[in-house]
Design a protein around this motif. Structure first.
Motif, PDB file in Angstrom:
ATOM      1  N   PRO A 127      62.395 -32.486  41.306  1.00 58.92           N
ATOM      2  CA  PRO A 127      62.147 -33.883  41.049  1.00 58.92           C
ATOM      3  C   PRO A 127      63.281 -34.744  41.459  1.00 58.92           C
ATOM      4  O   PRO A 127      64.278 -34.557  41.190  1.00 58.92           O
ATOM      5  CB  PRO A 127      61.917 -34.002  39.578  1.00 58.92           C
ATOM      6  CG  PRO A 127      61.745 -32.671  39.089  1.00 58.92           C
ATOM      7  CD  PRO A 127      62.314 -31.742  40.113  1.00 58.92           C
ATOM      8  N   LEU A 166      58.225 -37.228  31.297  1.00 58.90           N
ATOM      9  CA  LEU A 166      56.833 -37.027  30.926  1.00 58.90           C
ATOM     10  C   LEU A 166      56.588 -37.704  29.581  1.00 58.90           C
ATOM     11  O   LEU A 166      55.618 -38.396  29.382  1.00 58.90           O
ATOM     12  CB  LEU A 166      56.538 -35.528  30.842  1.00 58.90           C
ATOM     13  CG  LEU A 166      55.113 -35.111  30.591  1.00 58.90           C
ATOM     14  CD1 LEU A 166      54.190 -35.670  31.648  1.00 58.90           C
ATOM     15  CD2 LEU A 166      55.013 -33.592  30.595  1.00 58.90           C
ATOM     16  N   LEU A 214      60.313 -33.270  34.479  1.00 54.75           N
ATOM     17  CA  LEU A 214      59.064 -32.639  34.885  1.00 54.75           C
ATOM     18  C   LEU A 214      59.416 -31.729  36.049  1.00 54.75           C
ATOM     19  O   LEU A 214      59.904 -32.179  37.063  1.00 54.75           O
ATOM     20  CB  LEU A 214      58.056 -33.695  35.325  1.00 54.75           C
ATOM     21  CG  LEU A 214      56.744 -33.173  35.884  1.00 54.75           C
ATOM     22  CD1 LEU A 214      55.958 -32.462  34.794  1.00 54.75           C
ATOM     23  CD2 LEU A 214      55.922 -34.297  36.452  1.00 54.75           C
ATOM     24  N   VAL A 219      58.386 -30.130  38.895  1.00 51.93           N
ATOM     25  CA  VAL A 219      57.319 -30.058  39.896  1.00 51.93           C
ATOM     26  C   VAL A 219      57.879 -30.486  41.246  1.00 51.93           C
ATOM     27  O   VAL A 219      58.692 -31.397  41.325  1.00 51.93           O
ATOM     28  CB  VAL A 219      56.112 -30.938  39.489  1.00 51.93           C
ATOM     29  CG1 VAL A 219      56.498 -32.396  39.421  1.00 51.93           C
ATOM     30  CG2 VAL A 219      54.954 -30.753  40.426  1.00 51.93           C
ATOM     31  N   CYS A 238      57.656 -32.404  44.616  1.00 48.82           N
ATOM     32  CA  CYS A 238      56.923 -33.584  45.044  1.00 48.82           C
ATOM     33  C   CYS A 238      57.691 -34.272  46.162  1.00 48.82           C
ATOM     34  O   CYS A 238      58.823 -33.932  46.447  1.00 48.82           O
ATOM     35  CB  CYS A 238      56.679 -34.535  43.878  1.00 48.82           C
ATOM     36  SG  CYS A 238      58.151 -35.027  42.991  1.00 48.82           S
ATOM     37  N   LYS A 242      52.232 -34.280  45.658  1.00 49.24           N
ATOM     38  CA  LYS A 242      52.555 -32.888  45.364  1.00 49.24           C
ATOM     39  C   LYS A 242      51.940 -31.991  46.443  1.00 49.24           C
ATOM     40  O   LYS A 242      51.023 -32.418  47.151  1.00 49.24           O
ATOM     41  CB  LYS A 242      52.013 -32.502  43.984  1.00 49.24           C
ATOM     42  CG  LYS A 242      52.612 -33.342  42.868  1.00 49.24           C
ATOM     43  CD  LYS A 242      52.325 -32.830  41.484  1.00 49.24           C
ATOM     44  CE  LYS A 242      50.880 -32.661  41.152  1.00 49.24           C
ATOM     45  NZ  LYS A 242      50.635 -32.294  39.762  1.00 49.24           N
ATOM     46  N   THR A 286      47.661 -33.781  45.425  1.00 48.88           N
ATOM     47  CA  THR A 286      47.433 -34.760  44.367  1.00 48.88           C
ATOM     48  C   THR A 286      48.706 -35.595  44.212  1.00 48.88           C
ATOM     49  O   THR A 286      49.761 -35.232  44.730  1.00 48.88           O
ATOM     50  CB  THR A 286      47.062 -34.098  43.022  1.00 48.88           C
ATOM     51  OG1 THR A 286      48.135 -33.256  42.587  1.00 48.88           O
ATOM     52  CG2 THR A 286      45.767 -33.310  43.144  1.00 48.88           C
ATOM     53  N   ILE A 334      51.470 -38.182  41.904  1.00 50.45           N
ATOM     54  CA  ILE A 334      52.091 -38.568  40.632  1.00 50.45           C
ATOM     55  C   ILE A 334      52.377 -40.057  40.741  1.00 50.45           C
ATOM     56  O   ILE A 334      52.956 -40.509  41.733  1.00 50.45           O
ATOM     57  CB  ILE A 334      53.411 -37.816  40.385  1.00 50.45           C
ATOM     58  CG1 ILE A 334      53.164 -36.317  40.274  1.00 50.45           C
ATOM     59  CG2 ILE A 334      54.096 -38.344  39.130  1.00 50.45           C
ATOM     60  CD1 ILE A 334      54.439 -35.505  40.160  1.00 50.45           C
ATOM     61  N   THR A 336      54.284 -43.144  38.761  1.00 57.38           N
ATOM     62  CA  THR A 336      55.244 -43.420  37.693  1.00 57.38           C
ATOM     63  C   THR A 336      55.470 -44.919  37.559  1.00 57.38           C
ATOM     64  O   THR A 336      55.346 -45.670  38.523  1.00 57.38           O
ATOM     65  CB  THR A 336      56.606 -42.749  37.956  1.00 57.38           C
ATOM     66  OG1 THR A 336      57.221 -43.357  39.094  1.00 57.38           O
ATOM     67  CG2 THR A 336      56.467 -41.257  38.166  1.00 57.38           C
ATOM     68  N   ILE A 395      55.889 -41.244  33.626  1.00 50.79           N
ATOM     69  CA  ILE A 395      54.655 -40.873  34.303  1.00 50.79           C
ATOM     70  C   ILE A 395      53.468 -41.618  33.732  1.00 50.79           C
ATOM     71  O   ILE A 395      53.255 -41.631  32.528  1.00 50.79           O
ATOM     72  CB  ILE A 395      54.411 -39.359  34.201  1.00 50.79           C
ATOM     73  CG1 ILE A 395      55.492 -38.637  34.992  1.00 50.79           C
ATOM     74  CG2 ILE A 395      53.033 -38.991  34.726  1.00 50.79           C
ATOM     75  CD1 ILE A 395      55.389 -37.155  34.944  1.00 50.79           C
ATOM     76  N   ASP A 419      49.401 -37.998  36.449  1.00 48.12           N
ATOM     77  CA  ASP A 419      49.782 -36.751  37.097  1.00 48.12           C
ATOM     78  C   ASP A 419      48.518 -36.096  37.626  1.00 48.12           C
ATOM     79  O   ASP A 419      47.469 -36.172  36.983  1.00 48.12           O
ATOM     80  CB  ASP A 419      50.502 -35.834  36.102  1.00 48.12           C
ATOM     81  CG  ASP A 419      51.101 -34.615  36.777  1.00 48.12           C
ATOM     82  OD1 ASP A 419      51.080 -34.533  38.022  1.00 48.12           O
ATOM     83  OD2 ASP A 419      51.602 -33.737  36.056  1.00 48.12           O
ATOM     84  N   SER A 420      48.592 -35.487  38.787  1.00 51.27           N
ATOM     85  CA  SER A 420      47.434 -34.870  39.444  1.00 51.27           C
ATOM     86  C   SER A 420      46.329 -35.890  39.708  1.00 51.27           C
ATOM     87  O   SER A 420      45.148 -35.634  39.494  1.00 51.27           O
ATOM     88  CB  SER A 420      46.907 -33.689  38.630  1.00 51.27           C
ATOM     89  OG  SER A 420      47.894 -32.689  38.544  1.00 51.27           O
TER      90      SER A 420
END
Length: 119
Positions: free
Chosen positions: A18, A27, A34, A36, A38, A57, A61, A63, A65, A82, A85-86
């Motif tokens: 991140p 989150l 988070l 993940v 991206c 991502k 999908t 994100i 924010t 966030i 998400d997704s």
């Protein structure tokens, strides 16, 4: 943009953990990061104090924010929270507005061109 084209655009997209300059994505207030992969896509300003950032991502999908920029004397600090998400490409206009989708498309077309030119 259809899913097949979107996945082709992701072939040479630079994903990392991140975020830009190590700024965390919150989150929840109690969750510091988070975890993940991206890629930063764009920032959208919807009005005074209402700034959103969009990341993609590897699973195609997004994100979304809510970002607050704090300009210090020597550095910029960003607080992110966030909102989605997704989020699929079809759901993205609900978060950032239809009028800002061209910013997303331009960046994705850049990555698509980059992927195709390497073939």
């Amino acid at each position: 943009m259809d899913e097949r084209t979107l996945k082709k655009a992701l072939m040479n997209t630079p994903f990392s953990y991140p975020l830009v300059e190590g700024n965390p994505l919150n989150l929840k207030v109690t969750d510091p990061r988070l975890k993940v992969k991206c890629c930063y896509i764009t920032v959208v300003t919807l009005g005074e104090g209402n700034t959103k950032e969009v990341f993609i991502k590897p699973d195609a999908t997004f994100i979304v924010t809510r970002a607050t920029y704090n300009y210090g004397t020597y550095e910029l600090k960003v607080n992110r929270e966030i909102e989605g998400d997704s989020v699929t490409y079809e759901e993205l206009p609900q978060h950032i507005g239809e009028e800002h989708m061209n910013l997303i498309d331009e960046r994705l077309h850049f990555y698509l061109y980059k992927s195709i030119s390497k073939l």
